[in-house]
Design a protein around this motif. Structure first.
Motif, PDB file in Angstrom:
ATOM      1  N   SER A  43      11.495   3.558  -5.239  1.00 34.76           N
ATOM      2  CA  SER A  43      11.650   4.375  -4.048  1.00 34.76           C
ATOM      3  C   SER A  43      12.987   5.103  -4.036  1.00 34.76           C
ATOM      4  CB  SER A  43      11.505   3.514  -2.793  1.00 34.76           C
ATOM      5  OG  SER A  43      12.489   2.500  -2.780  1.00 34.76           O
ATOM      6  N   TYR A  44      13.027   6.134  -3.194  1.00 34.42           N
ATOM      7  CA  TYR A  44      14.211   6.982  -3.036  1.00 34.42           C
ATOM      8  C   TYR A  44      14.450   7.181  -1.547  1.00 34.42           C
ATOM      9  CZ  TYR A  44      16.981  11.296  -2.877  1.00 34.42           C
ATOM     10  OH  TYR A  44      17.946  12.245  -2.609  1.00 34.42           O
ATOM     11  N   LEU A  45      15.707   7.058  -1.133  1.00 33.84           N
ATOM     12  CA  LEU A  45      16.096   7.275   0.256  1.00 33.84           C
ATOM     13  C   LEU A  45      17.292   8.206   0.307  1.00 33.84           C
ATOM     14  CD1 LEU A  45      16.440   4.720   3.125  1.00 33.84           C
ATOM     15  CD2 LEU A  45      18.410   6.113   2.514  1.00 33.84           C
ATOM     16  N   SER A  46      17.261   9.140   1.249  1.00 42.19           N
ATOM     17  CA  SER A  46      18.380  10.052   1.462  1.00 42.19           C
ATOM     18  C   SER A  46      18.773  10.016   2.933  1.00 42.19           C
ATOM     19  CB  SER A  46      17.984  11.475   1.059  1.00 42.19           C
ATOM     20  OG  SER A  46      19.050  12.382   1.308  1.00 42.19           O
ATOM     21  N   GLY A 261       9.480   4.884  11.103  1.00 47.23           N
ATOM     22  CA  GLY A 261       8.061   4.776  10.818  1.00 47.23           C
ATOM     23  C   GLY A 261       7.786   4.967   9.344  1.00 47.23           C
ATOM     24  N   ASN A 262       6.589   4.567   8.905  1.00 45.78           N
ATOM     25  CA  ASN A 262       6.197   4.636   7.501  1.00 45.78           C
ATOM     26  C   ASN A 262       4.726   5.004   7.361  1.00 45.78           C
ATOM     27  OD1 ASN A 262       8.668   3.417   6.021  1.00 45.78           O
ATOM     28  ND2 ASN A 262       8.236   1.914   7.611  1.00 45.78           N
ATOM     29  N   LEU A 263       4.409   5.699   6.276  1.00 45.89           N
ATOM     30  CA  LEU A 263       3.034   6.057   5.940  1.00 45.89           C
ATOM     31  C   LEU A 263       2.799   5.754   4.468  1.00 45.89           C
ATOM     32  CD1 LEU A 263       0.279   7.513   6.482  1.00 45.89           C
ATOM     33  CD2 LEU A 263       1.449   9.636   5.816  1.00 45.89           C
ATOM     34  N   TYR A 264       1.695   5.050   4.186  1.00 46.77           N
ATOM     35  CA  TYR A 264       1.315   4.762   2.803  1.00 46.77           C
ATOM     36  C   TYR A 264      -0.109   5.240   2.567  1.00 46.77           C
ATOM     37  CZ  TYR A 264      -0.015   2.192  -1.391  1.00 46.77           C
ATOM     38  OH  TYR A 264      -0.467   1.860  -2.641  1.00 46.77           O
ATOM     39  N   ILE A 265      -0.324   5.953   1.448  1.00 50.40           N
ATOM     40  CA  ILE A 265      -1.644   6.467   1.095  1.00 50.40           C
ATOM     41  C   ILE A 265      -1.968   6.054  -0.331  1.00 50.40           C
ATOM     42  CG2 ILE A 265      -3.048   8.538   0.752  1.00 50.40           C
ATOM     43  CD1 ILE A 265      -1.365   9.898   2.901  1.00 50.40           C
ATOM     44  N   ILE A 271      -2.346   3.073  -8.076  1.00 56.59           N
ATOM     45  CA  ILE A 271      -1.117   3.729  -7.644  1.00 56.59           C
ATOM     46  C   ILE A 271      -1.255   4.274  -6.228  1.00 56.59           C
ATOM     47  CG2 ILE A 271      -1.746   5.993  -8.600  1.00 56.59           C
ATOM     48  CD1 ILE A 271       1.225   6.279  -9.431  1.00 56.59           C
ATOM     49  N   GLY A 272      -0.155   4.230  -5.495  1.00 54.98           N
ATOM     50  CA  GLY A 272      -0.110   4.782  -4.152  1.00 54.98           C
ATOM     51  C   GLY A 272       1.237   5.425  -3.877  1.00 54.98           C
ATOM     52  N   ALA A 273       1.307   6.230  -2.818  1.00 58.78           N
ATOM     53  CA  ALA A 273       2.537   6.935  -2.469  1.00 58.78           C
ATOM     54  C   ALA A 273       2.892   6.668  -1.013  1.00 58.78           C
ATOM     55  CB  ALA A 273       2.386   8.434  -2.696  1.00 58.78           C
ATOM     56  N   SER A 274       4.197   6.668  -0.716  1.00 61.48           N
ATOM     57  CA  SER A 274       4.675   6.386   0.633  1.00 61.48           C
ATOM     58  C   SER A 274       5.744   7.374   1.051  1.00 61.48           C
ATOM     59  CB  SER A 274       5.250   4.968   0.706  1.00 61.48           C
ATOM     60  OG  SER A 274       6.352   4.836  -0.168  1.00 61.48           O
ATOM     61  N   ILE A 275       5.807   7.627   2.351  1.00 61.25           N
ATOM     62  CA  ILE A 275       6.904   8.392   2.948  1.00 61.25           C
ATOM     63  C   ILE A 275       7.300   7.698   4.238  1.00 61.25           C
ATOM     64  CG2 ILE A 275       6.290  10.620   1.940  1.00 61.25           C
ATOM     65  CD1 ILE A 275       5.018  11.337   4.641  1.00 61.25           C
ATOM     66  N   GLY A 276       8.528   7.941   4.691  1.00 61.08           N
ATOM     67  CA  GLY A 276       8.979   7.322   5.927  1.00 61.08           C
ATOM     68  C   GLY A 276      10.311   7.886   6.359  1.00 61.08           C
ATOM     69  N   GLY A 277      10.828   7.334   7.437  1.00 67.87           N
ATOM     70  CA  GLY A 277      12.116   7.766   7.937  1.00 67.87           C
ATOM     71  C   GLY A 277      12.563   6.897   9.101  1.00 67.87           C
ATOM     72  N   GLY A 278      13.810   7.068   9.497  1.00 62.78           N
ATOM     73  CA  GLY A 278      14.339   6.297  10.609  1.00 62.78           C
ATOM     74  C   GLY A 278      15.689   6.815  11.044  1.00 62.78           C
ATOM     75  N   THR A 279      16.156   6.323  12.171  1.00 59.51           N
ATOM     76  CA  THR A 279      17.460   6.741  12.686  1.00 59.51           C
ATOM     77  C   THR A 279      18.078   5.625  13.517  1.00 59.51           C
ATOM     78  OG1 THR A 279      18.627   8.492  13.913  1.00 59.51           O
ATOM     79  CG2 THR A 279      16.506   7.768  14.800  1.00 59.51           C
ATOM     80  N   ILE A 280      19.396   5.503  13.420  1.00 56.04           N
ATOM     81  CA  ILE A 280      20.153   4.572  14.266  1.00 56.04           C
ATOM     82  C   ILE A 280      20.276   5.185  15.653  1.00 56.04           C
ATOM     83  CG2 ILE A 280      22.401   3.491  14.636  1.00 56.04           C
ATOM     84  CD1 ILE A 280      21.100   2.194  12.333  1.00 56.04           C
ATOM     85  N   ILE A 281      19.844   4.466  16.683  1.00 55.34           N
ATOM     86  CA  ILE A 281      19.927   4.985  18.048  1.00 55.34           C
ATOM     87  C   ILE A 281      21.069   4.354  18.835  1.00 55.34           C
ATOM     88  CG2 ILE A 281      17.503   5.641  18.158  1.00 55.34           C
ATOM     89  CD1 ILE A 281      16.967   3.049  19.704  1.00 55.34           C
ATOM     90  N   ASP A 282      21.591   3.238  18.344  1.00 53.40           N
ATOM     91  CA  ASP A 282      22.727   2.594  19.000  1.00 53.40           C
ATOM     92  C   ASP A 282      23.350   1.644  17.996  1.00 53.40           C
ATOM     93  OD1 ASP A 282      24.515   2.014  21.048  1.00 53.40           O
ATOM     94  OD2 ASP A 282      23.307   0.337  21.784  1.00 53.40           O
ATOM     95  N   GLY A 283      24.672   1.422  18.111  1.00 56.92           N
ATOM     96  CA  GLY A 283      25.292   0.538  17.145  1.00 56.92           C
ATOM     97  C   GLY A 283      26.717   0.178  17.461  1.00 56.92           C
ATOM     98  N   TYR A 291      17.694   8.915   8.113  1.00 57.34           N
ATOM     99  CA  TYR A 291      17.305   8.885   6.706  1.00 57.34           C
ATOM    100  C   TYR A 291      15.826   9.220   6.549  1.00 57.34           C
ATOM    101  CZ  TYR A 291      14.936   4.463   7.592  1.00 57.34           C
ATOM    102  OH  TYR A 291      14.084   3.514   8.088  1.00 57.34           O
ATOM    103  N   TYR A 292      15.484   9.619   5.324  1.00 54.14           N
ATOM    104  CA  TYR A 292      14.095   9.858   4.925  1.00 54.14           C
ATOM    105  C   TYR A 292      13.882   9.176   3.575  1.00 54.14           C
ATOM    106  CZ  TYR A 292      14.725  13.427   8.478  1.00 54.14           C
ATOM    107  OH  TYR A 292      15.028  14.066   9.646  1.00 54.14           O
ATOM    108  N   ASN A 293      12.699   8.624   3.387  1.00 51.82           N
ATOM    109  CA  ASN A 293      12.458   7.909   2.136  1.00 51.82           C
ATOM    110  C   ASN A 293      11.046   8.181   1.615  1.00 51.82           C
ATOM    111  OD1 ASN A 293      12.117   5.770   4.552  1.00 51.82           O
ATOM    112  ND2 ASN A 293      10.613   5.282   2.962  1.00 51.82           N
ATOM    113  N   GLY A 294      10.879   7.987   0.318  1.00 54.02           N
ATOM    114  CA  GLY A 294       9.588   8.120  -0.334  1.00 54.02           C
ATOM    115  C   GLY A 294       9.510   7.186  -1.507  1.00 54.02           C
ATOM    116  N   GLY A 295       8.289   6.858  -1.942  1.00 54.38           N
ATOM    117  CA  GLY A 295       8.172   5.937  -3.046  1.00 54.38           C
ATOM    118  C   GLY A 295       6.806   5.975  -3.713  1.00 54.38           C
ATOM    119  N   ILE A 296       6.756   5.342  -4.885  1.00 53.75           N
ATOM    120  CA  ILE A 296       5.509   5.191  -5.646  1.00 53.75           C
ATOM    121  C   ILE A 296       5.298   3.705  -5.869  1.00 53.75           C
ATOM    122  CG2 ILE A 296       4.389   5.595  -7.841  1.00 53.75           C
ATOM    123  CD1 ILE A 296       4.824   8.277  -7.143  1.00 53.75           C
ATOM    124  N   THR A 297       4.084   3.242  -5.640  1.00 57.68           N
ATOM    125  CA  THR A 297       3.759   1.821  -5.808  1.00 57.68           C
ATOM    126  C   THR A 297       2.698   1.644  -6.882  1.00 57.68           C
ATOM    127  OG1 THR A 297       4.250   1.372  -3.489  1.00 57.68           O
ATOM    128  CG2 THR A 297       2.871  -0.224  -4.638  1.00 57.68           C
TER     129      THR A 297
END
Length: 300
Positions: A43-46, A261-265, A271-283, A291-297
Motif C-alpha cells: 500500500s501507499y499513503l500520502s 473511510g475505506n473501499l475495497y473491490i 487480486i483486489g484493489a483498495s482506496i481510502g482516506g482520513g483526517t485528524i479532527i482534533d488532537g 491523507y489518502y491511501n491505496g493498495g493492492i492485495t
C-alpha cells in the motif's frame, strides 16, 4: 468471496499508520477467513499538514517546518491459523519532509526509514448466531518493535519505544451485509533511546495509551465499504512547550480523533484493489493531517 472481501478490509486500514504511535486503529476487526487462507498487501499513503496541535492549541504553520509532507509505503500480511484465529504482521516505510527550517532537535528537514515492525494475534472466542445476523466477540494481543530511526523532533517517524497492545471488541454483521464494530484497547509503551542526551541523558519513557475504534460499513460480493472514528488518549506524558518539555519528544502526550473511510473491490479471486482516506479532527501534540491511501492485495 464475501468472507474474503471482508477479511481483507483491515489491509486498507493498516495503511493509516501516521507517526508518533498512531497505529492504534491498526489491523483489528471482527472478520475472520477460513483456516489456511493468507493475504499480502502492498500500500501507499500520502498525507500533508500545515497545522499542528502544540499541546491542545492548534497553530499554523507547523513550528519550524511550516508544512509537512508525509509518504508511507507498507507491507501487510495475514494468515488464518484456524477459522477463528488469525496472525497479522505489518511493516511501514515512512518519509517525512518539512518545507521550512531544519528541525531544532535533530537539525534535519527530512527523515525516512522503516518505522516499527508489528504483529498481532486476533481471536474470536465466541460467535453468536442471531436471527438476522451474527455477533462476533474479538480478543487481540500484539506488539511492536521500533527499528533504527531517530525518535526526537517534530519530523520523527515514531516514538522509538517498543509496545504491547491488548484489545477487546464486538462486531455485529447482518445477513444483508451491513456491519458495525466497536473495539477498545490499552497500549503499554517502553523506553525510547535518548540519542541527543537531552536532560539527564536517560532513556525516555513513552506514555501508555488507551484507544478505541467505532466502525460501520457494508461487505458484499462486489465490494467492501466502511467509515470509522478512531481515537487515542495518552495516560501520561508532557506537552510540547509545556512544563517538563525540553525536546523530549518521545515523552509527549499524543491524543487524536480521526475520521475516515475505506473501499475495497476484488478484481479477481487472486487480486483486489483498495482506496481510502482520513483526517485528524482534533488532537494534542500532533499534526492536523489529511491523507489518502491505496493498495493492492494478493489472496493466497
Amino acid at each position: 468471496m464475501k468472507k474474503r472481501i471482508a477479511v481483507l478490509a483491515p489491509i486498507m486500514i493498516a495503511t493509516s499508520i501516521f507517526t508518533n504511535g498512531l497505529n492504534a486503529q491498526g489491523p483489528i476487526d471482527g472478520f475472520f477467513s477460513t483456516k489456511g487462507k493468507a493475504s499480502i498487501s502492498l500500500s501507499y499513503l500520502s498525507g500533508n499538514y500545515d497545522e499542528f496541535y502544540v499541546g491542545g492549541q492548534e497553530v499554523s504553520p507547523v513550528p519550524a517546518h511550516n508544512e509537512i509532507d508525509q509518504t508511507i509505503y507498507s507491507i501487510y500480511a495475514t494468515y488464518a491459523i484456524t477459522d477463528n484465529i488469525t496472525v497479522i504482521g505489518s511493516l511501514p516505510y515512512i518519509k517525512k519532509e518539512g518545507n521550512g527550517s531544519a528541525d531544532p532537535i535533530n537539525g534535519t528537514t527530512e527523515q525516512s526509514d522503516f518505522q516499527d515492525i508489528s504483529a498481532f494475534l486476533k481471536w474470536a472466542p465466541y460467535i453468536k448466531e442471531l436471527a438476522n445476523g451474527t455477533m462476533t466477540y474479538i480478543v487481540a494481543l500484539g506488539g511492536s518493535i521500533p527499528l533504527n530511526y531517530e525518535p526526537s523532533g517534530i519530523l520523527s517517524l515514531g516514538s522509538g519505544a517498543p509496545g504491547l497492545d491488548g484489545k477487546l471488541g464486538l462486531q455485529y454483521k447482518s445477513n444483508t451485509g451491513f456491519f458495525a464494530m466497536i473495539i477498545g484497547g490499552y497500549g503499554l509503551r517502553g523506553k525510547s533511546d535518548n540519542n541527543f542526551n537531552i536532560g539527564t541523558g536517560d532513556k525516555f519513557d513513552a506514555p501508555d495509551v488507551v484507544n478505541a475504534v467505532l466502525k460501520i460499513g457494508y461487505t458484499g460480493k462486489n465490494f467492501y465499504l466502511d467509515a470509522f472514528l478512531d481515537s487515542q488518549t495518552s495516560l501520561n506524558g508532557v506537552d510540547i512547550m509545556g512544563p517538563g518539555f525540553a525536546g523530549n519528544f518521545p515523552e509527549t502526550i499524543v491524543n487524536y480523533s480521526k475520521l475516515g473511510g475505506n473501499l475495497y473491490i476484488p478484481i479477481t479471486n487472486f487480486i483486489g484493489a483498495s482506496i481510502g482516506g482520513g483526517t485528524i479532527i482534533d488532537g494534542r501534540n500532533i499534526g492536523k493531517n489529511t491523507y489518502y491511501n491505496g493498495g493492492i492485495t494478493l489472496n493466497l
